[in-house]
Design an enzyme around this catalytic site. Structure first.
Site, PDB file in Angstrom:
ATOM      1  N   LYS A 110     -12.196 -31.136   6.095  1.00  0.00           N
ATOM      2  CA  LYS A 110     -11.197 -30.487   6.016  1.00  0.00           C
ATOM      3  C   LYS A 110     -11.024 -29.442   5.489  1.00  0.00           C
ATOM      4  O   LYS A 110     -10.446 -28.435   5.101  1.00  0.00           O
ATOM      5  CB  LYS A 110     -10.789 -31.618   5.839  1.00  0.00           C
ATOM      6  CG  LYS A 110     -10.157 -33.090   6.461  1.00  0.00           C
ATOM      7  CD  LYS A 110      -8.570 -33.564   5.930  1.00  0.00           C
ATOM      8  CE  LYS A 110      -9.448 -34.544   4.812  1.00  0.00           C
ATOM      9  NZ  LYS A 110      -9.520 -35.453   6.099  1.00  0.00           N
ATOM     10  N   HIS A 119     -10.015 -32.313  -4.361  1.00  0.00           N
ATOM     11  CA  HIS A 119     -10.136 -32.976  -3.255  1.00  0.00           C
ATOM     12  C   HIS A 119     -10.146 -34.093  -3.948  1.00  0.00           C
ATOM     13  O   HIS A 119     -11.362 -34.565  -4.706  1.00  0.00           O
ATOM     14  CB  HIS A 119     -10.569 -33.084  -2.055  1.00  0.00           C
ATOM     15  CG  HIS A 119     -10.843 -34.469  -0.493  1.00  0.00           C
ATOM     16  ND1 HIS A 119      -9.213 -33.802  -0.367  1.00  0.00           N
ATOM     17  CD2 HIS A 119     -11.069 -35.143  -0.525  1.00  0.00           C
ATOM     18  CE1 HIS A 119      -8.688 -35.290   1.205  1.00  0.00           C
ATOM     19  NE2 HIS A 119     -10.478 -36.332   0.443  1.00  0.00           N
ATOM     20  N   ASP A 129     -11.399 -35.073  12.718  1.00  0.00           N
ATOM     21  CA  ASP A 129     -11.325 -36.291  11.944  1.00  0.00           C
ATOM     22  C   ASP A 129     -10.283 -36.641  11.478  1.00  0.00           C
ATOM     23  O   ASP A 129     -10.428 -38.353  11.709  1.00  0.00           O
ATOM     24  CB  ASP A 129     -11.785 -35.268  10.292  1.00  0.00           C
ATOM     25  CG  ASP A 129     -11.052 -35.910   8.875  1.00  0.00           C
ATOM     26  OD1 ASP A 129     -12.386 -36.959   9.054  1.00  0.00           O
ATOM     27  OD2 ASP A 129     -10.082 -35.695   8.210  1.00  0.00           O
ATOM     28  N   SER A 176     -15.647 -36.521   6.739  1.00  0.00           N
ATOM     29  CA  SER A 176     -14.290 -36.278   6.854  1.00  0.00           C
ATOM     30  C   SER A 176     -13.866 -35.800   5.600  1.00  0.00           C
ATOM     31  O   SER A 176     -12.891 -34.395   6.306  1.00  0.00           O
ATOM     32  CB  SER A 176     -14.325 -37.883   6.208  1.00  0.00           C
ATOM     33  OG  SER A 176     -12.454 -37.832   6.085  1.00  0.00           O
ATOM     34  N   ARG A 200     -12.185 -45.111  11.732  1.00  0.00           N
ATOM     35  CA  ARG A 200     -12.278 -45.715  10.446  1.00  0.00           C
ATOM     36  C   ARG A 200     -11.684 -46.749   9.583  1.00  0.00           C
ATOM     37  O   ARG A 200     -12.154 -47.789   9.342  1.00  0.00           O
ATOM     38  CB  ARG A 200     -12.850 -44.477   9.836  1.00  0.00           C
ATOM     39  CG  ARG A 200     -13.765 -43.974  10.366  1.00  0.00           C
ATOM     40  CD  ARG A 200     -14.807 -42.854   9.703  1.00  0.00           C
ATOM     41  NE  ARG A 200     -14.917 -42.680   8.665  1.00  0.00           N
ATOM     42  CZ  ARG A 200     -14.053 -42.123   7.237  1.00  0.00           C
ATOM     43  NH1 ARG A 200     -13.389 -40.703   7.849  1.00  0.00           N
ATOM     44  NH2 ARG A 200     -14.405 -41.866   6.617  1.00  0.00           N
TER      45      ARG A 200
END
Ligand code: URA
Length: 448
Positions: free
Chosen positions: A192, A87, A166, A188, A173
């Protein structure tokens, strides 16, 4: 954790005053918001108070835990092998997932990848994948598992079942100026990633003008927080600090980036993109137990490009997820944008700086990103750079080409890119692409 109810206003006030919330209080806020018992305006106030006053490590872990368990945690035990994902904290021109996911899968490591859409000035993997005609990122959990088992790879979006808290908080956000917070980003990302059924995780934590963390020291803190959460949840996690002082590669915009990724998978591609891709892919291959070290993983990653197996895996996954492989095999056949324009340098010298945030905003204005939640993105919009930091330019020389279907945006976009680059007489210092690695043993200098 308990299901105890609290007074929401008192919790917002507590955070506003800089006090520490208990695990139970954080769990209540996340659960009640996900169940529509707390309205957006109260959650926005809580987010802003958390943004301004911070959350400590215990609060950040409680937030991640509550967000993770707002949905299901996928069980991928039936899929053989050590499942590894990567990620990125987000950047401009960051198409690395499109290149490294097929590389790693081709090397025998299962990659269950759940990605996001563009956020603010940054692009999102889902928007890039959807620029391939027919490619679907919306699949249910059974199909998610089936694709992974068959292809060793799956590239999808967050379903309703995965970390729904999230999904809602991310959107809130984005429109309440509360994105750039270390604990909120960490919660966040990790909620996930922990929900998707992985065994290990590689993180690309970006710093610089195009990153959410502009300062290197903040990116280090974010990397340490992310790795700390990963280890606390029993997943081996390695993060790298990588440079986002300029867009990655030359292409910015959804299809333009897919096209650049195809070059990379075919053995070409810009050096900055390939250096970070091979490092992250090599680390995934190592964590996936298909290499004895990161260095050996990097060699395997390079071999997967050289022997064509990574590109074949890319074709296979595009086909599996409904995409048109003819544009992958022949990118020139893709329908281009209606309007193009060249952007000329306004002086002579070396490009010493790029404001990658401003450049990301130019691509949004051209149609490659969203200004409001409900906007659709234009797959063909964006720009191609012809020069990067350290390159010499002459006044009037083209340093970028714009692509858009919004003719009215060309003039401001041109100006935007011209203002985003700094031209000086002397060449800049070399940019370090990768500065540090963070693992369970702490922060290490990388390649200095
Ligand atoms: N990426 C995420 O998934 N979440 C954030 O908050 C920022 C980047």
């Amino acid at each position: 954790m308990s299901n105890k109810e609290f007074n929401t206003v008192s919790l917002i006030r507590k955070k506003r005053e800089g006090e520490t919330l208990t695990k139970q209080e954080i769990q209540y806020l996340i659960r009640a918001y996900t169940e529509d018992r707390i309205p957006d305006y109260q959650m926005s106030a809580f987010l802003m108070a958390s943004f301004l006053n911070g959350l400590n490590t215990t609060e950040a872990a409680a937030l991640t835990h509550s967000m993770l368990h707002s949905g299901i945690v996928v069980d991928l035990n039936h899929v053989k092998g050590t499942k590894v994902d990567k990620h990125s904290t987000g950047g401009v021109g960051d198409k690395l997932s499109l290149i490294l996911a097929p590389i790693v899968a081709a090397c025998g490591v299962p990659v269950p990848m759940i990605s996001g859409r563009g956020l603010g000035h940054t692009g999102g993997t889902l928007d890039k994948l959807e620029s391939i005609p027919g490619f679907t990122v919306d699949v249910n959990l059974d199909r998610y598992k089936e694709i992974l088992e068959k292809q060793n790879l799956v590239l999808v979006g967050q379903t309703e079942e995965i970390a729904p808290a999230d999904k809602r908080l991310y959107a809130l956000r984005d429109v309440t100026a509360t994105v750039e917070s270390i604990p909120l980003i960490a919660g966040s990302i990790m909620s996930k990633k922990l929900a998707e059924g992985i065994d290990a995780l590689v993180l690309d934590v970006k710093f610089g003008s195009g990153a959410f963390m502009k300062k290197h020291e903040d990116a280090v803190k974010l990397a340490e927080t992310l790795v700390g959460i990963g280890e606390e949840f029993g997943k081996e996690t390695i993060a790298f600090l990588t440079n986002m002082e300029q867009p990655l590669g030359y292409a910015v915009g959804n299809w333009l980036e897919v096209k650049e990724s195809i070059d990379c998978l075919n053995g070409g591609g810009p050096d900055d993109v390939m250096e970070i891709t091979h490092l992250l892919a090599g680390t995934m291959i190592y964590l996936g137990k298909k290499a004895g070290s990161i260095e050996e993983g990097i060699e395997k990653s390079k071999a997967a490009i050289a022997n064509g197996s990574a590109f074949q895996k890319w074709i296979d996954i595009v086909e599996e997820q409904g995409g048109d492989t003819s544009v992958i095999k022949n990118p020139e056949s893709y329908p281009g944008a209606g309007y193009t324009a060249e952007v000329a340098a306004t002086g002579d010298g070396y490009i010493t700086k790029m404001d990658a945030f401003a450049m990301g905003m130019v691509s949004v204005e051209l149609g490659a990103g969203r200004r409001a939640k409900e906007d659709s993105v234009d797959p063909a919009a964006g720009f191609i750079l012809h020069k990067k930091i350290g390159d010499k330019v002459k006044e009037g020389e083209t340093f970028a080409t714009l692509y858009t279907n919004k003719q009215e945006m060309l003039k401001t976009a041109k100006k935007g890119l011209q203002l985003a680059i700094t031209i000086e007489n002397r060449p800049p210092d070399n940019l370090r692409q990768i500065t540090h690695m963070v693992d369970k043993n702490g922060l290490h200098n990388y390649g200095a």
